[in-house]
Enzyme design. Sequence first.
Site, short mmCIF file in Angstrom:
data_model
loop_
_atom_site.label_atom_id
_atom_site.label_comp_id
_atom_site.label_asym_id
_atom_site.label_seq_id
_atom_site.Cartn_x
_atom_site.Cartn_y
_atom_site.Cartn_z
CB THR A 135 -0.91 0.01 1.26
OG1 THR A 135 -1.42 1.30 1.47
CG2 THR A 135 -0.13 -0.36 2.52
CD GLU A 137 -3.42 3.52 4.22
OE1 GLU A 137 -3.32 3.63 5.45
OE2 GLU A 137 -4.48 3.24 3.64
CE1 TYR A 160 -3.15 -2.51 5.92
CE2 TYR A 160 -3.19 -0.18 5.37
CZ TYR A 160 -3.19 -1.50 4.98
OH TYR A 160 -3.23 -1.84 3.64
CE LYS A 164 0.13 -4.55 3.15
NZ LYS A 164 -0.28 -5.90 2.65
#
Length: 357
Positions: A135, A137, A160, A164
């Site tokens: 991602t 993010e 999160y 990741k």
Amino acid sequence: MTGGVNLNILVTGGAGFIGSNFLNYSVPKYPQFNFINLDKLTYAANLLNLKKIEHNSNYCFIQGDIVNYEFLSRIFEKYKPEIIIHFAAESHVDRSITGPAEFINTNIIGTFNILEACRKYWDKSDEKVFHHVSTDEVYGSLGDTGFFTEDTGYNPSSPYSASKASSDHLVRAYYRTYKLPVKITSCSNNYGPYQFPEKLIPLMILNAVESKPLPVYGKGENIRDWLYVEDHCLAIWDVIKKGKTGEAYNIGGNNEWKNIDIVNKICEVLAEEMDVDSSAFKKLITFVKDRPGHDYRYAIDSTKIMRDLGWRPKETFDTGLRKTIKWYLQNRKWVESIKTGRYQEWLKANYDKRIIL
Ligand code: NAD
Ligand code: TYD
């Protein structure tokens, strides 16, 4: 990837949002490949997502947990996968704030276990791909200008995105240290059919249909770059087929929206589809307490994948959003299937404590 026949492709997390869209596209499109869908079936999964392909001869489903290494070993021994497409993850930022432990287990330990299984079972001379689905993010938050490129430093904000980022680092380390044939893609926010309505777009559609408040965090000024899920899936195939081993590719829609603007747009398209006045939905918009550590803006520079692999998004936001809204309106059985007690508990846990601003 040579395009050979009878390749075994292990897809983790294939009963979730992106994984099931990937399989619904890929299983009929590539009858020469065998797709093995390994999924724990968490709250985010739904086997109804896979109804269209469940009886295809080149598809099978196995329920299991990537955190269990012995189980993974048995899968590798039985199916000898040549390609792994790793979608399985805990994926929702708000849930990572209320309960980070599962994110550490699945996203970090689970990814580590798959990497270890590849290291043990894969013959170095064979052509293999471990495709890690990540991602944007991981890069953290942008200000009003600039874009994430593949060289942007990692600066994750939430449990999160930190989990990741950790898994991305492990994947890279296995390439550098063990020459494991990995590829990484980092994609912006996806939307489309089968997305669990804890994420912004389906939550707003379903709440509006039920005349429930549309909870916008803070002032609704945070910005996300939205991509239709099937365009993400096509990008993953481009990277598997043509991407360079050991490299990362950013994938984005070049489609930035402030949250409040997207919520208004959802109200307008939904009103057209239901033949009512959009004010009936817009009056439901409620500004609520912000998410802690809320990243202000994500924006992806997709130059590398467009230039080197020729990928282009096919869907515009107008067509993609309308398709998505129609899908949620037309698939009441699916919608009812996710409205379990567990879903109601999540809504209570996330929204009851958010004071109205
Ligand atoms: P999702 O939450 O809808 O689905 C995740 C799937 O993984 C579920 O089917 C779940 O049952 C499965 N899973 C969870 N823990 C597991 C475990 N321990 N073992 C086996 N299966 C497990 O997520 P999604 O939105 O489909 O995202 C898929 C991947 O894409 C994730 O890795 C996510 O980080 C990444 N991603 C998502 C987006 C997005 O906008 N949704 C954007 C970029 C990247
Ligand atoms: P989300 O769909 O959870 O994706 P992510 O946090 O991974 O980007 O949220 C998208 C944006 O919408 C994010 O800025 C948070 C915001 N948001 C709301 O304003 N209200 C909500 O109820 C939700 C779920 C998200």
